[in-house]
Design an enzyme around this catalytic site. Sequence first.
Site, PDB file in Angstrom:
ATOM      1  N   GLU A 189       0.813  -1.334  -0.165  1.00 45.11           N
ATOM      2  CA  GLU A 189       0.036   0.081   0.097  1.00 45.11           C
ATOM      3  C   GLU A 189       0.850   1.270  -0.069  1.00 45.11           C
ATOM      4  O   GLU A 189       0.358   2.370  -0.126  1.00 45.11           O
ATOM      5  CB  GLU A 189      -0.919   0.051   1.107  1.00 45.11           C
ATOM      6  CG  GLU A 189      -1.866  -0.911   1.144  1.00 45.11           C
ATOM      7  CD  GLU A 189      -2.644  -1.222   2.533  1.00 45.11           C
ATOM      8  OE1 GLU A 189      -2.274  -1.198   3.466  1.00 45.11           O
ATOM      9  OE2 GLU A 189      -3.688  -1.954   2.422  1.00 45.11           O
ATOM     10  N   GLN A 249       4.689  -4.546   2.291  1.00 48.41           N
ATOM     11  CA  GLN A 249       4.672  -6.144   2.639  1.00 48.41           C
ATOM     12  C   GLN A 249       4.381  -7.076   1.438  1.00 48.41           C
ATOM     13  O   GLN A 249       4.837  -6.393   0.220  1.00 48.41           O
ATOM     14  CB  GLN A 249       3.144  -6.219   3.026  1.00 48.41           C
ATOM     15  CG  GLN A 249       1.999  -5.872   2.167  1.00 48.41           C
ATOM     16  CD  GLN A 249       0.753  -5.701   2.947  1.00 48.41           C
ATOM     17  OE1 GLN A 249       0.429  -4.567   3.561  1.00 48.41           O
ATOM     18  NE2 GLN A 249      -0.209  -6.718   2.974  1.00 48.41           N
TER      19      GLN A 249
HETATM   20  O1  IFM Z   1      -5.479  -6.205   4.693  1.00 51.37           O
HETATM   21  C1  IFM Z   1      -4.440  -5.729   5.565  1.00 51.37           C
HETATM   22  C2  IFM Z   1      -3.613  -4.922   4.665  1.00 51.37           C
HETATM   23  O2  IFM Z   1      -2.969  -5.663   3.600  1.00 51.37           O
HETATM   24  C3  IFM Z   1      -2.599  -4.050   5.185  1.00 51.37           C
HETATM   25  N1  IFM Z   1      -2.858  -3.215   6.320  1.00 51.37           N
HETATM   26  C4  IFM Z   1      -3.754  -3.960   7.166  1.00 51.37           C
HETATM   27  C5  IFM Z   1      -5.136  -4.606   6.755  1.00 51.37           C
HETATM   28  C6  IFM Z   1      -5.657  -5.366   7.849  1.00 51.37           C
HETATM   29  O3  IFM Z   1      -4.858  -6.467   8.356  1.00 51.37           O
END
Ligand code: IFM
Length: 755
Positions: free
Chosen positions: A485, A584
């Site tokens: 993200e 991630q």
């Molecule tokens: O869904 C995740 C996302 O990929 C990263 N931020 C946290 C969310 C909830 O765990």
Amino acid sequence: MDGWIIQEHGIPSEDQIITRGNNFLCANGFIGVRGTLEEYGSTQKTGVMINGIYDSHEGRWSEPVNLPNPLYLRVQDDQGRDLQICPSSPANHSHGIDLAAGIHWRNSLLSRTENPSAPVLGLKSQRFVSQEVPGLILQRLELDWTHSPGSSWQLTMGVDPDIWDINGPHLHKITPRMKLIDGVMVEEIQMETQERGIPIRIARHARVVEGGLEPLSPASEGRGSSPTGGLSAFKTVESPQNRLTVDVHILVSWGDREDFSRVFTDLPRLAARNWQYWEENQRKHWHHLWQASDVRISGDSEAMKALRFSLYHLLSLLPPEGEALSVPARGLSGQVYKGAIFWDTEIFMQPFYELTHPRRARSLILNRIQGLPGALKKAAQYGYRGAFYAWEAQDQGEEACTDYNITDVITGRPMRTFFREKQIHISADIVFALGNYILRTGDREILDQGGRQVIGECARFYLSRCHLRPDLNRYELLDVTGPDEYHERVHNNFFTNLMVKHCLEFALETGSLQDPGEVRLAEDVVQRLYIPQPWGSAGIIPQFDGYLTLRQVGIEEVLEGRLHPNEYLGGENGLARWTQVIKQADVVLGLYLFPQVIEDELIRANWEYYEQRTEHGSSLSATAYAGIAARIGNTQDALQYFYTSARIDLDGRAKQYVGDLYIGGTHPAAQGGAWQIVVFGFLGLQITRQGLSLDPHLPSHWREVECPLVLRGTQIRITVSEDSIAIYYRGKTHYIEPGTVLAWQSITGEGADHA
Ligand code: IFM
């Protein structure tokens, strides 16, 4: 019981109050009760949540409703002075959870504040959320003052209205009353959610089973005097044993449920069964849950414990059969992350559920089927056809993610984020998981019960979302955000494009698209959708167009640039934005889910490349890194990532804030990831249309791993050691070689492959 008890000793610090509250959670998929102590209130984040009930107060974020706490107990001496946990030794207070049966317990010695090192009273409690009756909570309270015989104590107990809310209050018209039902005095609390007026009922019945209590009137000071409270004050009566035992039965339900109107009348019937009955009943249910899912690791008791803790949380959250409920990203541990359902459920948790408890896993799919209208509405809102599922789904699939989902910690200003609008992979993730569910459980009926419509509408969404580039003779997906993200609004994210291609293929295969024009278009997009390819001599797959041209800086360097430890690294001005540092697993997650897309050597190269650039700012990240590391024989790194996933809550090390947003709570996706790392990573389990195969790479000190699974209704048990792979099913043990496919026909005894 070795390996089944998780416990802590000593008076908890403020942080420990929160982590114990998370870790010692009791739940049954319908109700969640945080693992807090009886005397705690909102400051210590007490929480009793009903899965699936949300509310928004004065236009603020909608979040799950936390109920008044029906487990409250305050102990005072006969002068009305509060007792405290005796601080002289950590042994004076232990607090934990029995993973075998989901029983929360505490065992404390209490003292007076003026003489803190002299214990005067022992307080023990146990509680659990019934696996048999969705709304039922049991509590046993035991007081023992043989240390100070002849004393008398004041107890304030009942339903505490002091509620921990992030964006509340969410409840009003809280009305406590006493009712005599079938000769049993039941305390009833009725209330309504503020926004939608959903009625909720809590009935509570307390029975003294040893010693005696007499009412004190009015309720003692403090929370007991609240006008909306359901608290009552009592005084212990003298008894030769200097002991008191009280059993409490609590029943909770809400308006749309079939059992709602019966809450008060049902409770006396349930309370007629004593603690022993319900405890045995609970142990029996949990025994069945564990039988189908406990993975045994010989040679590594630490790994075993961490995994079992993870599985405990996953099992606690498993929705009851047929309920159309799902599992929020922070489980039932509070209002964190708005109690919303993310892709966490489908990609990280569902594999565990469908391969161990397929009938209850169906509830997760039913939840998405029920959420289809919300997804159709969201797609239309952005001018697309079909179903664009909510990034953060609440009841009926409503989108809870806002356009300004993070506040900048430095300026205090809301930041424009694009999670909601651009993480279009969510619909394909749901289809991917639905496909796996059908393949693994054999439940094709789900297709006719709404599944096919979900698949078809998701495919239609992508058909309206992709672009044809005639100059390049290909379709592309522009302006998207992948799992990473930190880099928003990119073109041709590898993970997204892979997922979308799969979604369209599956829609064609299952006949989910009806319109001949759409079928033709889907066939064309499947043929010509651009999937970023390995690039240059190293064979690195660009995460998105232009990714490889971004600045190459170390993660540490990016982190050192922060002006505040909770500063968000993504978004318009985020420090990571113009660098290759990612939040991630993204490409690596794509390769984990679709290992066949490139050769093994390139998988290794990409793992190494991206591993150096991944901050692991999400608890989801470790799963794919570990899964691939195990598959390529890098068991050392795989084990490290396994621990990151499995111990995330035990160690309380997960990020607690993004900007000013509190995101603590439990991490069921990481826990589901821990199971996947063992099963898909270390055991190398692959389930395909052909059947099952295993290609184990165990850490060198793991002697043996034993794992039960249910495949298309057949119970199997896999046992892998250094020199053998054994699979037991239908009364026989079969030994197979690494990589050999055991055909479906052999496993289920059925004719041909039917999924
Ligand atoms: O869904 C995740 C996302 O990929 C990263 N931020 C946290 C969310 C909830 O765990």
